[in-house]
Scaffold this motif. Structure first.
Motif, PDB file in Angstrom:
ATOM      1  N   SER A   1      41.301 -79.432  25.122  1.00 59.93           N
ATOM      2  CA  SER A   1      40.985 -78.758  23.855  1.00 59.93           C
ATOM      3  C   SER A   1      40.083 -79.600  22.966  1.00 59.93           C
ATOM      4  CB  SER A   1      42.275 -78.450  23.087  1.00 59.93           C
ATOM      5  OG  SER A   1      42.887 -79.663  22.663  1.00 59.93           O
ATOM      6  N   THR A   2      39.995 -80.916  23.268  1.00 60.04           N
ATOM      7  CA  THR A   2      39.261 -81.855  22.416  1.00 60.04           C
ATOM      8  C   THR A   2      38.319 -82.696  23.256  1.00 60.04           C
ATOM      9  OG1 THR A   2      41.138 -82.004  20.887  1.00 60.04           O
ATOM     10  CG2 THR A   2      39.525 -83.794  20.809  1.00 60.04           C
ATOM     11  N   VAL A   3      37.056 -82.753  22.842  1.00 52.48           N
ATOM     12  CA  VAL A   3      36.121 -83.669  23.486  1.00 52.48           C
ATOM     13  C   VAL A   3      35.867 -84.841  22.550  1.00 52.48           C
ATOM     14  CG1 VAL A   3      35.033 -81.977  24.998  1.00 52.48           C
ATOM     15  CG2 VAL A   3      34.097 -82.343  22.729  1.00 52.48           C
ATOM     16  N   VAL A   4      35.881 -86.018  23.126  1.00 48.42           N
ATOM     17  CA  VAL A   4      35.624 -87.262  22.407  1.00 48.42           C
ATOM     18  C   VAL A   4      34.279 -87.752  22.926  1.00 48.42           C
ATOM     19  CG1 VAL A   4      36.463 -89.596  21.942  1.00 48.42           C
ATOM     20  CG2 VAL A   4      38.107 -87.712  22.263  1.00 48.42           C
ATOM     21  N   VAL A   5      33.286 -87.830  22.043  1.00 46.89           N
ATOM     22  CA  VAL A   5      31.914 -88.083  22.489  1.00 46.89           C
ATOM     23  C   VAL A   5      31.445 -89.476  22.089  1.00 46.89           C
ATOM     24  CG1 VAL A   5      29.514 -87.311  22.328  1.00 46.89           C
ATOM     25  CG2 VAL A   5      31.364 -85.625  22.443  1.00 46.89           C
ATOM     26  N   ALA A   6      30.933 -90.196  23.084  1.00 43.07           N
ATOM     27  CA  ALA A   6      30.301 -91.498  22.906  1.00 43.07           C
ATOM     28  C   ALA A   6      28.997 -91.454  23.695  1.00 43.07           C
ATOM     29  CB  ALA A   6      31.217 -92.600  23.442  1.00 43.07           C
TER      30      ALA A   6
ATOM     31  N   ARG B   1      24.562 -85.392  19.613  1.00 45.85           N
ATOM     32  CA  ARG B   1      24.640 -84.421  18.522  1.00 45.85           C
ATOM     33  C   ARG B   1      24.657 -82.995  19.072  1.00 45.85           C
ATOM     34  NH1 ARG B   1      21.950 -80.920  15.658  1.00 45.85           N
ATOM     35  NH2 ARG B   1      22.361 -80.697  13.437  1.00 45.85           N
ATOM     36  N   ALA B   2      23.748 -82.693  19.992  1.00 44.04           N
ATOM     37  CA  ALA B   2      23.699 -81.350  20.582  1.00 44.04           C
ATOM     38  C   ALA B   2      25.010 -81.016  21.297  1.00 44.04           C
ATOM     39  CB  ALA B   2      22.522 -81.244  21.551  1.00 44.04           C
ATOM     40  N   THR B   3      25.573 -81.972  21.986  1.00 44.41           N
ATOM     41  CA  THR B   3      26.829 -81.763  22.701  1.00 44.41           C
ATOM     42  C   THR B   3      27.975 -81.514  21.730  1.00 44.41           C
ATOM     43  OG1 THR B   3      26.080 -83.076  24.586  1.00 44.41           O
ATOM     44  CG2 THR B   3      28.468 -82.821  24.319  1.00 44.41           C
ATOM     45  N   LEU B   4      28.046 -82.285  20.654  1.00 38.11           N
ATOM     46  CA  LEU B   4      29.097 -82.092  19.648  1.00 38.11           C
ATOM     47  C   LEU B   4      29.010 -80.706  19.008  1.00 38.11           C
ATOM     48  CD1 LEU B   4      28.892 -85.653  18.134  1.00 38.11           C
ATOM     49  CD2 LEU B   4      31.006 -84.611  18.987  1.00 38.11           C
TER      50      LEU B   4
ATOM     51  N   ALA C   1      36.291 -81.515  18.356  1.00 39.60           N
ATOM     52  CA  ALA C   1      35.333 -82.550  18.727  1.00 39.60           C
ATOM     53  C   ALA C   1      35.526 -83.806  17.884  1.00 39.60           C
ATOM     54  CB  ALA C   1      33.911 -82.033  18.573  1.00 39.60           C
ATOM     55  N   VAL C   2      35.323 -84.943  18.546  1.00 33.93           N
ATOM     56  CA  VAL C   2      35.391 -86.251  17.895  1.00 33.93           C
ATOM     57  C   VAL C   2      34.100 -86.988  18.217  1.00 33.93           C
ATOM     58  CG1 VAL C   2      36.587 -88.473  17.802  1.00 33.93           C
ATOM     59  CG2 VAL C   2      37.905 -86.364  18.142  1.00 33.93           C
ATOM     60  N   ALA C   3      33.422 -87.462  17.185  1.00 33.02           N
ATOM     61  CA  ALA C   3      32.263 -88.332  17.351  1.00 33.02           C
ATOM     62  C   ALA C   3      32.754 -89.761  17.146  1.00 33.02           C
ATOM     63  CB  ALA C   3      31.184 -87.990  16.335  1.00 33.02           C
ATOM     64  N   VAL C   4      32.554 -90.625  18.133  1.00 38.29           N
ATOM     65  CA  VAL C   4      33.010 -92.013  18.030  1.00 38.29           C
ATOM     66  C   VAL C   4      31.850 -92.837  17.457  1.00 38.29           C
ATOM     67  CG1 VAL C   4      34.134 -93.934  19.200  1.00 38.29           C
ATOM     68  CG2 VAL C   4      34.485 -91.598  20.032  1.00 38.29           C
ATOM     69  N   ARG C   5      31.892 -93.024  16.137  1.00 36.28           N
ATOM     70  CA  ARG C   5      30.781 -93.643  15.390  1.00 36.28           C
ATOM     71  C   ARG C   5      30.244 -94.922  16.031  1.00 36.28           C
ATOM     72  NH1 ARG C   5      34.678 -93.501  11.084  1.00 36.28           N
ATOM     73  NH2 ARG C   5      34.194 -91.855   9.611  1.00 36.28           N
ATOM     74  N   ASP C   6      31.142 -95.866  16.315  1.00 37.85           N
ATOM     75  CA  ASP C   6      30.700 -97.178  16.794  1.00 37.85           C
ATOM     76  C   ASP C   6      30.456 -97.194  18.302  1.00 37.85           C
ATOM     77  OD1 ASP C   6      33.451 -96.912  17.200  1.00 37.85           O
ATOM     78  OD2 ASP C   6      33.865 -99.033  16.862  1.00 37.85           O
TER      79      ASP C   6
ATOM     80  N   ALA D   1      35.547 -84.510  13.807  1.00 41.91           N
ATOM     81  CA  ALA D   1      36.151 -85.761  13.351  1.00 41.91           C
ATOM     82  C   ALA D   1      35.213 -86.916  13.670  1.00 41.91           C
ATOM     83  CB  ALA D   1      37.497 -85.974  14.036  1.00 41.91           C
ATOM     84  N   CYS D   2      34.977 -87.770  12.696  1.00 41.31           N
ATOM     85  CA  CYS D   2      34.141 -88.960  12.869  1.00 41.31           C
ATOM     86  C   CYS D   2      35.067 -90.169  12.798  1.00 41.31           C
ATOM     87  CB  CYS D   2      33.070 -89.024  11.788  1.00 41.31           C
ATOM     88  SG  CYS D   2      32.001 -87.573  11.747  1.00 41.31           S
ATOM     89  N   LEU D   3      35.305 -90.785  13.943  1.00 39.79           N
ATOM     90  CA  LEU D   3      36.255 -91.886  14.033  1.00 39.79           C
ATOM     91  C   LEU D   3      35.603 -93.095  14.684  1.00 39.79           C
ATOM     92  CD1 LEU D   3      39.319 -89.850  15.402  1.00 39.79           C
ATOM     93  CD2 LEU D   3      38.827 -90.443  13.020  1.00 39.79           C
ATOM     94  N   ASN D   4      36.171 -94.260  14.442  1.00 46.35           N
ATOM     95  CA  ASN D   4      35.757 -95.469  15.147  1.00 46.35           C
ATOM     96  C   ASN D   4      36.593 -95.601  16.417  1.00 46.35           C
ATOM     97  OD1 ASN D   4      33.811 -96.327  13.281  1.00 46.35           O
ATOM     98  ND2 ASN D   4      35.404 -97.161  11.970  1.00 46.35           N
ATOM     99  N   THR D   5      36.134 -96.413  17.336  1.00 40.78           N
ATOM    100  CA  THR D   5      36.846 -96.631  18.598  1.00 40.78           C
ATOM    101  C   THR D   5      38.288 -97.020  18.353  1.00 40.78           C
ATOM    102  OG1 THR D   5      34.781 -97.292  19.664  1.00 40.78           O
ATOM    103  CG2 THR D   5      36.824 -97.927  20.767  1.00 40.78           C
TER     104      THR D   5
END
Length: 146
Positions: free
Chosen positions: A76-81, A90-93, A103-108, A127-131
């Motif tokens: 249900s959730t993709v975590v993108v790095a 960005r397109a994938t998110l 969706a989670v964008a892993v900032r770092d 969601a914008c999270l760090n590792t």
């Protein structure tokens, strides 16, 4: 984040976008890649629950079987790095949210990330999270389920 967009780490998959052959996996050589399989749109397994997909455009969802593969695994959730946030990650998110995935964008863990990206993604319910935050959330889930 709300109940409809908050990450469900118990049902998540990590998507690492735009890594080239030399970053694919320890010990996997170019000769072990199957270009015919990949270019035909199939996934190549390189480890337990670890697969490579060829994507023909910026989004990992465009003309690939990624959504089907995620659905088969009840993700249900993709975590993108990955590489070059302004383009493929960005397109994938964005495409993930269009497919009703959380969706989670892993900032770092995204090259090219900016403060503007934080505002833009959060505005779309991403969601914008760090590792460290992603790892802590996964550890919390594992501890509570085991």
């Amino acid at each position: 984040m709300d109940e409809h967009t908050s990450p469900e780490f118990s049902r998540s998959a990590l998507l690492t976008i735009d890594l080239q052959r030399d970053f694919v996996a320890d010990g996997l050589t170019e000769s072990e890649l199957d270009p015919d399989l990949l270019l035909a749109g199939h996934a190549q397994e390189i480890g337990p629950d670890e697969h490579i997909l060829y994507k023909p455009r910026w989004s990992a969802f465009f003309r690939t079987r990624l959504l089907e593969r995620l659905a088969e695994r009840a993700v249900s959730t993709v975590v993108v790095a990955g590489c070059n946030y302004p383009n493929c990650p960005r397109a994938t998110l964005v495409d993930a949210t269009e497919r009703d995935l959380r969706a989670v964008a892993v900032r770092d863990a995204l090259s090219g990330w900016t403060a503007d990206a934080d505002r833009e993604m959060a505005g779309m319910g991403i969601a914008c999270l760090n590792t460290s935050e992603v790892v802590a959330a996964i550890r919390t889930h594992v501890a509570s389920s085991g």
